[in-house]
Design a protein around this motif. Sequence first.
Motif, short mmCIF file in Angstrom:
data_model
loop_
_atom_site.label_atom_id
_atom_site.label_comp_id
_atom_site.label_asym_id
_atom_site.label_seq_id
_atom_site.Cartn_x
_atom_site.Cartn_y
_atom_site.Cartn_z
N GLN A 170 71.75 29.24 85.77
CA GLN A 170 72.08 29.57 87.25
C GLN A 170 71.61 31.35 87.39
OE1 GLN A 170 75.67 28.32 87.81
NE2 GLN A 170 76.17 30.83 89.35
N GLU B 271 71.74 34.79 89.97
CA GLU B 271 72.88 35.67 90.42
C GLU B 271 71.62 36.53 91.11
OE1 GLU B 271 75.73 34.51 91.36
OE2 GLU B 271 75.98 33.14 89.17
N ASP C 248 64.66 27.98 94.40
CA ASP C 248 65.73 27.72 94.12
C ASP C 248 65.44 28.80 95.58
OD1 ASP C 248 68.62 28.85 94.27
OD2 ASP C 248 68.24 30.41 94.85
N PRO D 289 72.86 28.85 92.88
CA PRO D 289 73.48 29.57 92.14
C PRO D 289 74.69 29.87 93.30
CG PRO D 289 71.52 30.97 92.46
CD PRO D 289 71.96 29.34 92.94
N ARG E 42 66.96 36.58 87.90
CA ARG E 42 67.87 37.36 86.88
C ARG E 42 67.73 38.66 86.15
NH1 ARG E 42 71.68 33.44 83.32
NH2 ARG E 42 70.97 34.37 81.90
#
Length: 542
Positions: free
Chosen positions: A2, A4, A339, A469, A542
């Motif tokens: 994931q 962020e 993403d 995310p 990240r």
Amino acid sequence: MQIEADYGDVFLSKKLIKSGLIVSVMTLVSRVLGLIRDVVIANVMGTGLMADVFLFANKIPNFLRRLFAEGAFAQAFVPVLSEYQVKDEQQAEEEGKQNNHEKTRILIGQVSGTLGVIITGVTLFGMLASPLFVMLFGFGWFADWYSDAPGGEKFTLASNLLSITFPYLWFISFAALSGAVLNTMGRFAVAAFTPVLLNIAIISMAIFGAPYTQSPAHALAWGVFLGGLIQFLFQIPFLYKTGMLVKPKWSWHSEGVSKIRKLIVPALFGVSVTQINLLLDTLIASFLITGSISWLYYADRLLEFPLGLFGIGIATVVLPSLSKLHSNNSPEEFSATIDWGIRVISLFGWPALAGLMVLAQPIIMVLFMRGEFSQHDVIQVSMALFAYLSGLLSFMFIKILAPGYYARQDTKTPVKIGIKAMVANMFFNLMLAPFLGYVGLALATTLSATLNAWLLYRGLKAKGVYELPTKTLIFIGKLVLSALVMVLVVYQLSSEFEVWLAMNFLKQVEQLTLCILAGVASYLVMIILLGVRLSDFKVIKR
């Protein structure tokens, strides 16, 4: 994995955005001409017997194009090509020499020679065995022909037209190979522009060639043939300019070709599930009332406009980027790039879905309702379009999620997912078609695509490759809310179907333009008010 968001740490954004814009602009030109082509076809043939047959004859080589050209072949070829390019760059850097792309050039020659022999055999077989293909995918027509029932002439005409359109496969396979090479070299504009030439050829033959052929359907078939030839020839000078025009060589057992072979066998099925589903729809539609294939075709073409412009456009630049990131062992950048693709297609996909839902009938009316295309056809096409549109975002997500597997040279997982999706599609077809007819076929395709997209995402998440995310989920929520406001605005401005019918053409265009502009403006205002900014489209890690 994931991600962020940390917007202070940005990479690849400018290159991806620039490449995406180039492909999208070129794709827009192609899609606009594609719509003009469909307007011409609708005007010349409507949705009757000849239209059904031509669209069928055009669909078979296009399906095979997905296998041998930009579909499974590209998904297997581009990652290996990117790997060879990275090796050339590393070798040149170690030796302190200029990169002459020696390994890459050898691979291109081996692949083009091997592909050439296979495609030539498939094309010749297809031309000679066109009645067999019609029997397989249009069995309802064959049954009518065999029993001398009304409508049996469709089988004969389809066989004749298919023998004309089948060589398109040969031309477009090499055009797609050239495009894949140019895309990997960062030259996206050429390959994105090439489909424009096909549309120009078909439009020209429909307008100027019809008087010199047996029927309008024959003229359009020859347009497909010429369009493929022109696309193939158009790519050659650009390959030469980049130094990648090399002599083809049969190399079935070479390292690069062997690697591509292992990747392409499962990809032949995995990446083409949607196309296989559409062919199965065609098979079942051949048993339905005349016009079913045409209604599905025009609905699919309207769906393909936003799908091609945004979904395929963004996927075109994502795959080479993902392939290079995997070769460079950059998992965080790899995940962030997926993403980025999800965010960009969501930005455009939700308003496209909302707008087409509300304005489906007026758009179909303005584009197609003239000549042989009737008011009844407008209603029938809109019903199929509603069914397809419910899966627009699923179709788009597949275009971004599938490269997440192919760039990592994992073709087995998408195959397993593809099998599940195709089985589900057949189940949905058999469950819905008896009650909803051709609309049931469109809805079945949508449901299977949604299942496909979900399973692709779940697989990437399970492997730790990509997980949505929290900030991206919130971002998508803002887009959905903005699209709902857009629907309310456009619905208030739009008129009832009967009122649209009573308008003359210029008034229809004026009213439709007003609705579209108001919808776009309301969507933009809402996303700005909800805090969507350009920084949301930076590729982040990240």
